[in-house]
Design a protein around this motif. Structure first.
Motif, PDB file in Angstrom:
ATOM      1  N   PRO A   1      44.050  41.537  34.490  1.00 35.87           N
ATOM      2  CA  PRO A   1      45.091  40.503  34.426  1.00 35.87           C
ATOM      3  C   PRO A   1      45.920  40.416  35.713  1.00 35.87           C
ATOM      4  O   PRO A   1      46.315  39.317  36.118  1.00 35.87           O
ATOM      5  CB  PRO A   1      45.964  40.932  33.243  1.00 35.87           C
ATOM      6  CG  PRO A   1      45.067  41.755  32.390  1.00 35.87           C
ATOM      7  CD  PRO A   1      44.133  42.453  33.333  1.00 35.87           C
ATOM      8  N   LEU A   2      46.161  41.544  36.359  1.00 33.26           N
ATOM      9  CA  LEU A   2      46.885  41.525  37.636  1.00 33.26           C
ATOM     10  C   LEU A   2      46.098  40.776  38.698  1.00 33.26           C
ATOM     11  O   LEU A   2      46.643  39.937  39.418  1.00 33.26           O
ATOM     12  CB  LEU A   2      47.106  42.954  38.149  1.00 33.26           C
ATOM     13  CG  LEU A   2      48.337  43.690  37.730  1.00 33.26           C
ATOM     14  CD1 LEU A   2      48.340  45.073  38.362  1.00 33.26           C
ATOM     15  CD2 LEU A   2      49.591  42.951  38.071  1.00 33.26           C
ATOM     16  N   VAL A   3      44.833  41.094  38.796  1.00 37.74           N
ATOM     17  CA  VAL A   3      43.974  40.459  39.800  1.00 37.74           C
ATOM     18  C   VAL A   3      43.842  38.965  39.507  1.00 37.74           C
ATOM     19  O   VAL A   3      43.936  38.138  40.418  1.00 37.74           O
ATOM     20  CB  VAL A   3      42.595  41.151  39.855  1.00 37.74           C
ATOM     21  CG1 VAL A   3      41.613  40.393  40.733  1.00 37.74           C
ATOM     22  CG2 VAL A   3      42.754  42.591  40.343  1.00 37.74           C
ATOM     23  N   GLU A   4      43.633  38.614  38.250  1.00 38.97           N
ATOM     24  CA  GLU A   4      43.521  37.197  37.885  1.00 38.97           C
ATOM     25  C   GLU A   4      44.787  36.436  38.253  1.00 38.97           C
ATOM     26  O   GLU A   4      44.727  35.332  38.781  1.00 38.97           O
ATOM     27  CB  GLU A   4      43.247  37.054  36.379  1.00 38.97           C
ATOM     28  CG  GLU A   4      41.854  37.438  35.977  1.00 38.97           C
ATOM     29  CD  GLU A   4      41.649  37.436  34.465  1.00 38.97           C
ATOM     30  OE1 GLU A   4      42.637  37.532  33.702  1.00 38.97           O
ATOM     31  OE2 GLU A   4      40.478  37.354  34.052  1.00 38.97           O
ATOM     32  N   HIS A   5      45.929  37.037  37.981  1.00 39.02           N
ATOM     33  CA  HIS A   5      47.193  36.344  38.211  1.00 39.02           C
ATOM     34  C   HIS A   5      47.571  36.286  39.688  1.00 39.02           C
ATOM     35  O   HIS A   5      47.923  35.222  40.198  1.00 39.02           O
ATOM     36  CB  HIS A   5      48.312  37.013  37.409  1.00 39.02           C
ATOM     37  CG  HIS A   5      49.629  36.342  37.536  1.00 39.02           C
ATOM     38  ND1 HIS A   5      49.919  35.158  36.885  1.00 39.02           N
ATOM     39  CD2 HIS A   5      50.735  36.653  38.259  1.00 39.02           C
ATOM     40  CE1 HIS A   5      51.149  34.782  37.195  1.00 39.02           C
ATOM     41  NE2 HIS A   5      51.662  35.676  38.028  1.00 39.02           N
ATOM     42  N   TYR A   6      47.515  37.435  40.369  1.00 39.05           N
ATOM     43  CA  TYR A   6      48.054  37.517  41.722  1.00 39.05           C
ATOM     44  C   TYR A   6      47.039  37.278  42.831  1.00 39.05           C
ATOM     45  O   TYR A   6      47.424  36.891  43.932  1.00 39.05           O
ATOM     46  CB  TYR A   6      48.736  38.870  41.942  1.00 39.05           C
ATOM     47  CG  TYR A   6      49.997  39.006  41.124  1.00 39.05           C
ATOM     48  CD1 TYR A   6      51.152  38.337  41.493  1.00 39.05           C
ATOM     49  CD2 TYR A   6      50.024  39.782  39.983  1.00 39.05           C
ATOM     50  CE1 TYR A   6      52.310  38.445  40.747  1.00 39.05           C
ATOM     51  CE2 TYR A   6      51.177  39.897  39.235  1.00 39.05           C
ATOM     52  CZ  TYR A   6      52.318  39.228  39.618  1.00 39.05           C
ATOM     53  OH  TYR A   6      53.467  39.324  38.869  1.00 39.05           O
ATOM     54  N   LEU A   7      45.768  37.505  42.592  1.00 35.77           N
ATOM     55  CA  LEU A   7      44.791  37.330  43.661  1.00 35.77           C
ATOM     56  C   LEU A   7      43.868  36.129  43.457  1.00 35.77           C
ATOM     57  O   LEU A   7      43.402  35.541  44.425  1.00 35.77           O
ATOM     58  CB  LEU A   7      43.932  38.597  43.825  1.00 35.77           C
ATOM     59  CG  LEU A   7      44.671  39.844  44.288  1.00 35.77           C
ATOM     60  CD1 LEU A   7      43.745  41.055  44.262  1.00 35.77           C
ATOM     61  CD2 LEU A   7      45.247  39.650  45.672  1.00 35.77           C
ATOM     62  N   VAL A   8      43.577  35.781  42.219  1.00 31.27           N
ATOM     63  CA  VAL A   8      42.614  34.721  41.947  1.00 31.27           C
ATOM     64  C   VAL A   8      43.294  33.440  41.467  1.00 31.27           C
ATOM     65  O   VAL A   8      42.872  32.343  41.828  1.00 31.27           O
ATOM     66  CB  VAL A   8      41.561  35.197  40.911  1.00 31.27           C
ATOM     67  CG1 VAL A   8      40.598  34.089  40.554  1.00 31.27           C
ATOM     68  CG2 VAL A   8      40.805  36.407  41.455  1.00 31.27           C
TER      69      VAL A   8
END
Length: 187
Positions: free
Chosen positions: A131-138
């Motif tokens: 969820p962090l990667v989806e929100h902040y990077l993707v």
């Protein structure tokens, strides 16, 4: 007659320690694959009988699962807290706590994320961090579902690989140096 909670905890801890020494190795000998660790080996090492083991654990896999769950619990708490605080991407602010979490449980993360560790552990850690990667990077890139999924997997695999390598081979490297290296190279 019921045992004192302190005795119960000491016994449980001794069994866990004996298992972990067999699984991770003791510094002079390599660890064993979980399927080669017997209850007898654990109890002999801990100084208990087999019946004592079964008072606390169903089998060796349950014991490993409990260790993994405890190590992952901190990661869940860290990610949940970060997802509740809105903001822009700041790599050190969002990936640093993941590295700190691994460092706090480095004894376990180093083995579990290493070459001879449990692939299910890394898979679950990726699921937690996703969820962090989806929100902040993707997020916000205007990608379709396939593109977003692939890019997310790219970032997650890289994060897991570098954290695993760092914690198992270069734990003396400060977290801010690790994060700086990655941030300069990727972002």
């Amino acid at each position: 007659m019921r045992k004192q909670p302190e005795v119960t905890e000491r016994t449980r801890t001794a069994l866990r320690e004996a298992f972990w020494e067999l699984y991770a190795g003791d510094g002079t000998t390599p660890g064993l694959p979980v399927e080669r660790i017997s209850v007898r080996a654990i109890t002999d090492r801990a100084g208990f009988n087999r019946a004592t083991f079964y008072l606390y654990f169903h089998d060796v896999y349950e014991l490993l699962g409990q260790i993994e769950d405890e190590a992952l619990s901190d990661a869940r708490d860290v990610v949940d807290g970060m997802m509740r605080s809105p903001g822009e991407l700041d790599f050190s602010a969002h990936m640093g706590p993941i590295a700190e979490c691994a460092a706090r449980s480095s004894r376990y993360f180093a083995k579990l994320m290493g070459e001879t560790g449990d692939p299910a552990f890394s898979t679950e850690l990726k699921r937690i961090v996703r969820p962090l990667v989806e929100h902040y990077l993707v997020g916000g890139r205007g990608l379709d579902d396939v593109g977003a999924d692939l890019l997310c997997e790219f970032y997650l695999s890289g994060i897991m690989a570098i954290v695993g390598r760092w914690i198992s081979r270069y734990p003396e490297m400060p977290i801010d140096k690790l994060i700086g290296l990655v941030a300069r190279s990727v972002l």
